[in-house]
Every structure is written in C-alpha cells, then in structure tokens.
Design an enzyme around this catalytic site. Sequence first.
Site, PDB file in Angstrom:
ATOM      1  N   ARG A  13     125.854 -31.265   3.617  1.00 48.73           N
ATOM      2  CA  ARG A  13     126.587 -32.418   3.094  1.00 48.73           C
ATOM      3  C   ARG A  13     127.024 -33.372   4.191  1.00 48.73           C
ATOM      4  O   ARG A  13     127.240 -32.964   5.347  1.00 48.73           O
ATOM      5  CB  ARG A  13     127.800 -31.974   2.285  1.00 48.73           C
ATOM      6  CG  ARG A  13     128.916 -31.355   3.086  1.00 48.73           C
ATOM      7  CD  ARG A  13     130.048 -30.868   2.209  1.00 48.73           C
ATOM      8  NE  ARG A  13     129.594 -29.779   1.349  1.00 48.73           N
ATOM      9  CZ  ARG A  13     129.491 -29.860   0.035  1.00 48.73           C
ATOM     10  NH1 ARG A  13     129.860 -30.950  -0.587  1.00 48.73           N
ATOM     11  NH2 ARG A  13     129.060 -28.841  -0.665  1.00 48.73           N
ATOM     12  N   SER A  71     129.248 -25.188  -2.478  1.00 52.26           N
ATOM     13  CA  SER A  71     128.240 -24.838  -1.473  1.00 52.26           C
ATOM     14  C   SER A  71     126.937 -24.384  -2.112  1.00 52.26           C
ATOM     15  O   SER A  71     126.914 -23.990  -3.280  1.00 52.26           O
ATOM     16  CB  SER A  71     128.762 -23.721  -0.576  1.00 52.26           C
ATOM     17  OG  SER A  71     129.909 -24.145   0.101  1.00 52.26           O
ATOM     18  N   HIS A 101     137.609 -32.481  -5.766  1.00 52.96           N
ATOM     19  CA  HIS A 101     136.339 -32.261  -5.072  1.00 52.96           C
ATOM     20  C   HIS A 101     136.573 -31.600  -3.714  1.00 52.96           C
ATOM     21  O   HIS A 101     135.891 -30.629  -3.365  1.00 52.96           O
ATOM     22  CB  HIS A 101     135.601 -33.596  -4.898  1.00 52.96           C
ATOM     23  CG  HIS A 101     134.319 -33.459  -4.131  1.00 52.96           C
ATOM     24  ND1 HIS A 101     133.205 -32.827  -4.652  1.00 52.96           N
ATOM     25  CD2 HIS A 101     133.988 -33.842  -2.863  1.00 52.96           C
ATOM     26  CE1 HIS A 101     132.236 -32.834  -3.748  1.00 52.96           C
ATOM     27  NE2 HIS A 101     132.683 -33.446  -2.653  1.00 52.96           N
ATOM     28  N   GLY A 105     110.485   0.023  14.465  1.00 56.72           N
ATOM     29  CA  GLY A 105     109.734  -1.229  14.337  1.00 56.72           C
ATOM     30  C   GLY A 105     110.610  -2.354  14.859  1.00 56.72           C
ATOM     31  O   GLY A 105     111.818  -2.361  14.614  1.00 56.72           O
ATOM     32  N   ALA A 106     109.991  -3.253  15.589  1.00 55.76           N
ATOM     33  CA  ALA A 106     110.807  -4.255  16.282  1.00 55.76           C
ATOM     34  C   ALA A 106     110.473  -5.673  15.818  1.00 55.76           C
ATOM     35  O   ALA A 106     110.252  -6.575  16.610  1.00 55.76           O
ATOM     36  CB  ALA A 106     110.613  -4.117  17.788  1.00 55.76           C
ATOM     37  N   GLY A 107     110.448  -5.857  14.518  1.00 60.29           N
ATOM     38  CA  GLY A 107     110.162  -7.180  13.967  1.00 60.29           C
ATOM     39  C   GLY A 107     111.373  -8.097  13.994  1.00 60.29           C
ATOM     40  O   GLY A 107     112.466  -7.693  14.398  1.00 60.29           O
ATOM     41  N   GLU A 108     111.141  -9.332  13.521  1.00 54.55           N
ATOM     42  CA  GLU A 108     112.206 -10.344  13.584  1.00 54.55           C
ATOM     43  C   GLU A 108     113.368 -10.007  12.641  1.00 54.55           C
ATOM     44  O   GLU A 108     114.534 -10.093  13.016  1.00 54.55           O
ATOM     45  CB  GLU A 108     111.605 -11.701  13.197  1.00 54.55           C
ATOM     46  CG  GLU A 108     112.467 -12.859  13.606  1.00 54.55           C
ATOM     47  CD  GLU A 108     111.871 -14.177  13.122  1.00 54.55           C
ATOM     48  OE1 GLU A 108     112.645 -15.017  12.659  1.00 54.55           O
ATOM     49  OE2 GLU A 108     110.641 -14.339  13.191  1.00 54.55           O
ATOM     50  N   THR A 158     127.938 -31.292   7.461  1.00 54.14           N
ATOM     51  CA  THR A 158     127.374 -29.941   7.615  1.00 54.14           C
ATOM     52  C   THR A 158     125.885 -30.054   7.306  1.00 54.14           C
ATOM     53  O   THR A 158     125.399 -31.140   6.981  1.00 54.14           O
ATOM     54  CB  THR A 158     128.019 -28.943   6.623  1.00 54.14           C
ATOM     55  OG1 THR A 158     127.536 -29.240   5.314  1.00 54.14           O
ATOM     56  CG2 THR A 158     129.521 -29.021   6.627  1.00 54.14           C
ATOM     57  N   CYS A 159     125.172 -28.921   7.371  1.00 47.86           N
ATOM     58  CA  CYS A 159     123.742 -29.005   7.070  1.00 47.86           C
ATOM     59  C   CYS A 159     123.499 -29.318   5.600  1.00 47.86           C
ATOM     60  O   CYS A 159     122.410 -29.724   5.224  1.00 47.86           O
ATOM     61  CB  CYS A 159     123.042 -27.719   7.482  1.00 47.86           C
ATOM     62  SG  CYS A 159     123.801 -26.260   6.787  1.00 47.86           S
TER      63      CYS A 159
END
Lengths: 264, 356
Positions: free
Chosen positions: B47, B103, B93, B183-186, B44-45
């Site tokens: 492990r 995590s 584990h 407002g159309a921000g991220e 995974t990102c």
Amino acid sequence: MDRYLLIISTLCFFAAIVRTGLSLRARTFQPSRFSFLAIGLGFIFQTAFLYVRGHALGRCPLTNLFEVFIFLAWSIALIYMLVGPAYRLSLMGAFTAPLVLLLQGFALITPIDTRHLVSVPANSWLEFHASMSLVAYGVFALACIAGVMYLLQERQLKTHQLHSIFYHLPPLTNLFAAITRLLWWGFALYTVGIVSGFFTGHPLPRIQVMAAIALWLLYAAILQARHLKWLAPKRVAALCIIGFSAALALLWGITFTAELHHLP
Amino acid sequence: MNLFCIGLSHHTANVATREQFAGNATAESIARQAGCAEALLLTTCNRVEVYAVSDKRISTDEIARCLMAKTNRDPDNYAPPFYRYEDNKCVQHLFRVASGLDSMVVGESEIFGQAKKAYESARTSGAVGPYLHRLFQRAFRVAKQVRTHTDITRGAVSVGSVAVELAQRIFGKLSECKVLVLGAGETSERTTRALVSRGVTDLRVSNRSLDRARELAQAVGGRAVPFDDWTTQCREIDILLTSTASETPLLTSEILAPMLWQRSDRPLFIIDIAVPRDVDPSVNELEGVYLYDIDSIRSVAEQSLALRRQQIAAAEAIIADHVTEFVDSISRGLNRFSQPTGHSSLGENPLHASDL
C-alpha cells in the site's frame, strides 16, 4: 442456609462454563481472567458452605455422600487454584468447571443429603483419613483433566485438524510433565490417606479396604509403568481418565457401605 | 479542516501501479506541495497511503501528483485507482489497516511496525501535528487490543512459520530441541532459519553432498552429519526436516519403529517438504510421531487463515467501538472548545479534523 451458599457456588461455576461455551461457539476463545475469577468465587462459596456445615456438625463435614461430593468438588477447585496458574489459566478452568458443576449439581439434585439421626462423634484420624483421601482424589481429577487436554491436543496434531482451542492448549510435553507431577502428588497424598485409615480405631468393611487398595495399586502400576517407559504418554493420559473414573466409583461405594454400616 | 486518507493498495492496484507511487515523496514534501496542515505517508509493499489534515479540500489528483514518479506519463490523462476516505471513514480505515484487517494476509502484524515507523518518520520531520498524533496513537492502541482480544494473528501461514508453530505446540520451548535437516534446499534453509530464530541451537545438517551440508550447517550455525549416518540420528533428535530429491521414501515405519524404543518417549516431529515425499505416510501411525508433509502444512496454513477470517467480525466490533468513542471524544473536546467562540455544534458534522 448452607445450601444457598452451595447454590451460589454452583452458579459461579456455571457462569464460567457459559462464558467459555459462548466464546468457543463464536470461535473467539480467548484466555481471560473471567473463568479464573468465577471459579475463585465459586471456591469461596464452597469453603463457606463447608465451614457452616462443619460448624453445625461439630466435625469435618464428611458424614454422607452429599458432603463427600461437595468436599471432592472443593478439593478439585482448590488444586486447580494451586496448579492452574502454572498452565493456561482459563483453559484448564474450562475443563475444571464442568467437572465441579457435575459433582455439585448431582449432589444438589439427588436426595443424598441424609442427616445422621444421632450426633456423630468426631474422630481426628478418621477425619484426616477422609479429607486427605479426598484431596488426593482432587489431584487425580486434575490429572484426569490434564489427560483429556493431552488427548485433545494429540488428536489434533495427529489428524492435522487444528481448531481454535488448539492454540490455547499447553504444549504436549508440558502437559505430560504436568500429568506426571500430578500423578505423583496424588499418589503420595492417597498413600498417606490410606495409611491413616488404619489408625482410625474403627474396623472398616473389608470390601472398602480392598477397593481402596485396588485403586492405590492401579495408580502405583501407572506410575511404575511410566517410570519403566512401558507406557506411551498417550496411554498414561488415557489411564488418568480411567483411574479417576474408578476413583469416583470407589468413592460412591465407600460412602454407600459406610452409610450402610453406620460408620462415622 | 478535513481529515482524509488517499491511497492505493493491493485491493485496488497491482504492483506495477503501486510502484509508480512508492518512494517518490515524503510526508513533509506532501504537506508542503499539497498545502496540508499535517501529513503522514504510509508506504509498504502492499500500500501507499497519505493521511492528512487540511483546512481546505485537497483533491485526490493533487495528492497523486505529489506521490507520482517523474515518468513520461501525462498525469492529467492518467487515472490511477486511488481510494479516498474522509472523517469517520478515514479513522475506521486507519484502525483496520493498523490491526491487519486490510492486509493481504489477514492479521499479519508487520503492518503495525510499518505504521509506527511511518508515524515516527513523519513526526521527526515535523509533518505530524496534534491531530494525526492523537489519531495514530489511538490506532496503535486499537491494533494492540485487537491482537490481544481476538485470534486474528493466531496460526501460521507459511511453511516456516507453520513448522515453528507446530514444533512449539509439541515441545514448548525449542531451545532444548535437537533438529536434523536432511537435504539442503532453499525451503529447508528458510524453515531452518525460522526454527533457529525461535531458539533452536542443536542443529545437524545432512545431505548427499557433504560440502553442501557443511555450507548450510555453517550458514545456520549447525554441524554437518554424513548422509550415511542420518537414520541413526533419529534415536536422539526431536525434529526432522527433510527435503531431499529422493524418488523413493527414505524413512519408513520399518526403519523408524525400532528406534522409537530408544527415544525415551520424546515426541518426534517430522516435517517432510520434499516432493516426492521422503517419509512414508504410514510413519504418522507410529505412537509419538507427528508427520507433516507439504500438503498437510498447506492445509494447516489454510486453516489458520480461515481461523483468522472468522475473527474479523470480532475485530471489526472492537474497531467500531473505538471509532465511535474516538469521534465522540473529539466532538466533546470541540464542543467544550467551541462554545466560548460561538462555533457551530459538531452534531451536524460527522467528524472533521477541527474536531480533533
């Protein structure tokens, strides 16, 4: 023998409270079926008590304050069993069980179980009037509990302080819908209870009638104000608590004056 | 035979180190190269872990070599921060990993799906046999139990998920909620998408630039509203998500209070993620209005994390029970299996793959 049934019933409600209290203390509150089952068992023993007592009296067991309190506690448990599953089982139980325990505990500890010296004749209208009014009180009690849950949820949302219990409370709008429905049901039953009181054939004390009508007017006013959007949901929730407190006070007064006037 | 887990995670290695060992091997290639009877690779990102069963001891370096990308680095002079768990510790584990206790964001449930995917992939390639099969099936059962019996996954920990969680606490089902995005921000786009994913269908977008409003509205399946009209929308909307670049508050109690009379008691949930804030804090004092600015959303996220951390002990207790039960059941199975052949009892050995 009947008191033993009541003691077992009270212990069942106590078990539900202890279980909830422990899980809240450990901050691991989880909706479980334990509370529902404990309350269900408590309800069965309450019913058994009322049956045995009613059989011994030869009428609906509503002859003194002790029996009135137990009947009210039974009504609350009954309404919870009927409407509880529609919401969050154990959480509503977590609020219902303490109220029932309080009523039953008070009834058991205080010397209010005074027997009538002469056998009281049964009057079906009077029994209907009393039992219907007490079931209506049970519905008002559940509305009061839902009101407490609403205020708790609302407070946490306003202050941005969310506790473990927050995630187990129903959404605000659902709670308010439940409060409104319970108020209407309670009001309808109470109306039937009051109207049936006029057919009992017994002259009721004026103060008793006035107080009962005052309570009816209070709930009518809450519902009307709600219908006209004069009251915000938060205020309706608070009024449900005030209304039920007034109902309990009235119940005490009615039973006290009934015993004073030796009414059946 | 030995059951072991060798890996590195966000606890022991930074992303630069982890990425050197991710995506270069498969469970099948590890089993073949290292000579394992069974192997499973969980990547995974956060492990990279190998769970394996073998009848001879396989060194950590050997597994590391299987995982390592072909770089200029000399593998013999490089000591990556791998950890190694064997037998009972390996079982524990895995149960902790599958339950989200290991995590980065405690209690996140994505790892459960990733572990399932890794298991399926290894099973399809034939790298998983009866030992790892039983171990992973039990791990999935444990993870489900932990999720059901504790609050470890409760509460939201990002802006979007906090907004969704709070909206659900107020309105229940979001499918009937009307949402205005100002407002159309991220961040507002991400939060809007989170609301849409939970059933919101009535979506209005307003922005100083109408083109940008139309663009976002189209992207999220809503409709654009002229910026001059947004205040009047407050009469009918349930959720206001605002993130404009305005220097002064756009919404104050004086503007909102008269409109609340026309809202038929529906609560108004305002998520103000703009800095400086678009909504005056006094708006939160109004009856039926729940205002959350970026700080209060962060505070809710932190409370959720704290709540999850409080659940760790309860989750660990469930896991400990399962580890003991799993090891015992394996031991019983081995005793039954080993008696006719005269193998030694497992009482002397904690847990080996042969126990499985």
